[in-house]
Motif scaffolding. Structure first.
Motif, PDB file in Angstrom:
ATOM      1  N   ALA A  66       0.454  -1.498  -0.347  1.00 42.93           N
ATOM      2  CA  ALA A  66       0.018   0.540  -0.213  1.00 42.93           C
ATOM      3  C   ALA A  66       0.732   1.142  -0.131  1.00 42.93           C
ATOM      4  N   ALA A  67       1.015   0.953   1.091  1.00 49.37           N
ATOM      5  CA  ALA A  67       2.867   2.226   0.450  1.00 49.37           C
ATOM      6  C   ALA A  67       3.523   2.972  -0.500  1.00 49.37           C
ATOM      7  N   TYR A  68       4.318   1.456  -1.035  1.00 45.33           N
ATOM      8  CA  TYR A  68       4.618   1.276  -1.616  1.00 45.33           C
ATOM      9  C   TYR A  68       3.838   1.962  -3.509  1.00 45.33           C
ATOM     10  N   THR A  69       2.435   1.680  -3.456  1.00 43.99           N
ATOM     11  CA  THR A  69       1.339   2.626  -4.273  1.00 43.99           C
ATOM     12  C   THR A  69       0.841   3.884  -3.918  1.00 43.99           C
ATOM     13  N   ARG A  70       1.170   4.138  -2.941  1.00 37.77           N
ATOM     14  CA  ARG A  70       1.124   5.488  -2.382  1.00 37.77           C
ATOM     15  C   ARG A  70       2.216   6.724  -3.024  1.00 37.77           C
ATOM     16  N   ASN A  72       3.998   5.585  -5.140  1.00 37.04           N
ATOM     17  CA  ASN A  72       4.201   5.489  -7.363  1.00 37.04           C
ATOM     18  C   ASN A  72       3.134   5.880  -8.430  1.00 37.04           C
ATOM     19  N   HIS A  73       1.906   5.374  -7.121  1.00 32.17           N
ATOM     20  CA  HIS A  73       0.817   6.189  -8.584  1.00 32.17           C
ATOM     21  C   HIS A  73      -0.033   7.546  -7.732  1.00 32.17           C
ATOM     22  N   ILE A  74      -0.489   7.013  -6.239  1.00 31.71           N
ATOM     23  CA  ILE A  74      -1.292   7.819  -6.180  1.00 31.71           C
ATOM     24  C   ILE A  74      -0.556   9.131  -5.300  1.00 31.71           C
ATOM     25  N   GLU A  75       0.147   9.647  -5.352  1.00 32.15           N
ATOM     26  CA  GLU A  75       1.285  11.068  -4.767  1.00 32.15           C
ATOM     27  C   GLU A  75       1.511  11.656  -6.083  1.00 32.15           C
ATOM     28  N   PRO A  76       2.305  10.632  -7.124  1.00 36.18           N
ATOM     29  CA  PRO A  76       2.775  11.231  -9.047  1.00 36.18           C
ATOM     30  C   PRO A  76       1.220  11.719  -9.098  1.00 36.18           C
ATOM     31  N   LEU A  77       0.054  11.126  -9.158  1.00 32.37           N
ATOM     32  CA  LEU A  77      -1.155  11.595  -9.786  1.00 32.37           C
ATOM     33  C   LEU A  77      -0.903  12.640  -9.496  1.00 32.37           C
ATOM     34  N   ARG A  78      -1.934  13.112  -8.257  1.00 30.60           N
ATOM     35  CA  ARG A  78      -1.854  13.815  -7.543  1.00 30.60           C
ATOM     36  C   ARG A  78      -1.198  15.558  -7.437  1.00 30.60           C
ATOM     37  N   ASN A  79       0.071  15.170  -7.695  1.00 29.28           N
ATOM     38  CA  ASN A  79       1.222  16.426  -8.104  1.00 29.28           C
ATOM     39  C   ASN A  79       0.924  16.441  -9.287  1.00 29.28           C
ATOM     40  N   GLY A  80      -0.276  16.235 -10.077  1.00 32.60           N
ATOM     41  CA  GLY A  80      -0.057  17.304 -11.252  1.00 32.60           C
ATOM     42  C   GLY A  80      -1.808  17.039 -11.881  1.00 32.60           C
ATOM     43  N   TYR A  81      -2.625  16.558 -10.412  1.00 30.95           N
ATOM     44  CA  TYR A  81      -4.208  16.547 -10.926  1.00 30.95           C
ATOM     45  C   TYR A  81      -4.580  16.174  -9.496  1.00 30.95           C
ATOM     46  N   LEU A 119      -4.749   2.284   1.797  1.00 32.21           N
ATOM     47  CA  LEU A 119      -4.684   3.642   0.946  1.00 32.21           C
ATOM     48  C   LEU A 119      -4.529   5.143   1.121  1.00 32.21           C
ATOM     49  N   ARG A 120      -4.951   4.947   2.164  1.00 26.91           N
ATOM     50  CA  ARG A 120      -5.499   6.435   3.081  1.00 26.91           C
ATOM     51  C   ARG A 120      -6.514   7.624   1.731  1.00 26.91           C
TER      52      ARG A 120
END
Length: 253
Positions: A66-70, A72-81, A119-120
């Motif tokens: 879950a930490a890996y997905t936050r 590598n997916h959630i945080e990079p996505l939220r950095n621009g969307y 995933l918080r």
């Protein structure tokens, strides 16, 4: 008109890194009205039945995944969307809870091991739908693992079976196949339903359970839906083996 990007079966940390990176760049560039993740965002390898008694059962824990997905997916996505993002429940998402129920029921905690909590999602302004998400007139998103849906051997076949079951058009993941099938019934073609299977975005070479040759009738893709009032137009965007794709006249590679 609304534009929605739909993705499925990343199965992190087994994702295709290049396809995933290109997808996030496309979402940043295009700023869709919504992103819908149909499920299996994590593989949760350790509690999977294929891992029982194997080295994989003692690998990355569910919290580490879950930490890996936050990261590598959630945080990079939220950095621009910062638009709406909805994750659906799925069979892989249920693995941590089922593992505890089957093997350590005394330790089971429904809240702590629910995927949206792991995933918080709330911290990132994202939502969770456990079973079904009605996202457009006449259309529902499901993962596709629920009982009562007949599996087909061809791309789109399982989704049209689900559409018949629900009496409305369905977009789903789960099968790792990418296809669109429509069916019209009634006098003078009065009712049409469509089934869409979104394919997958994982790195098939990491799917050890497929055997050494990694043979599977799977297609890498994601969905792009345009919604104009009651009119819904689904598109599938094929993703190459190298993780590149062509969408809206632009190549991401």
């Amino acid at each position: 008109m609304k534009k929605i990007v739909l993705i499925s079966d990343l199965q992190m940390p087994l994702e295709s890194k290049r396809a995933h990176r290109n997808l996030i760049r496309y979402i940043h560039d295009s700023q869709p009205d919504e992103v819908i993740n149909i499920g299996d965002i994590n593989d949760y390898t350790a509690p999977g039945r294929w891992s029982a008694g194997q080295r994989a059962e003692y690998g990355m824990t569910v919290r580490q995944e879950a930490a890996y997905t936050r990261k590598n997916h959630i945080e990079p996505l939220r950095n621009g969307y910062d638009g709406p993002y909805t994750l659906l429940g799925s069979n892989h998402g249920e693995r941590p809870q089922k593992y505890l129920v089957d093997r350590a029921p005394a330790l089971y905690d429904e809240e702590s091991f629910r995927e949206d909590k792991l995933l918080r999602l709330a911290d990132y302004g994202m939502t969770f739908e456990a079973t079904r998400y009605d996202f457009a007139p006449g259309w529902s998103a499901i993962h596709g693992h629920a009982r009562g849906i007949s599996l087909a051997r061809y791309a789109g076949g399982t989704a049209i079976n689900a559409a018949r079951k629900y009496g409305r058009s369905i977009v789903m993941g789960h099968t790792h196949r990418a296809g669109i099938v429509s069916e019209t019934t009634g006098p003078a073609g009065t009712k049409t339903v469509t089934g869409v299977e979104l394919g997958h975005l994982m790195d098939i070479t990491k799917a050890a359970y497929l055997g050494p040759e990694r043979l599977a009738n799977w297609q890498a893709a994601f969905g792009l839906f345009y919604i104009d009032g009651p009119t819904v137009t689904p598109h599938l965007i094929p993703v190459s083996r190298t993780g590149s794709f062509l969408v809206e006249g632009e190549t991401y590679k």
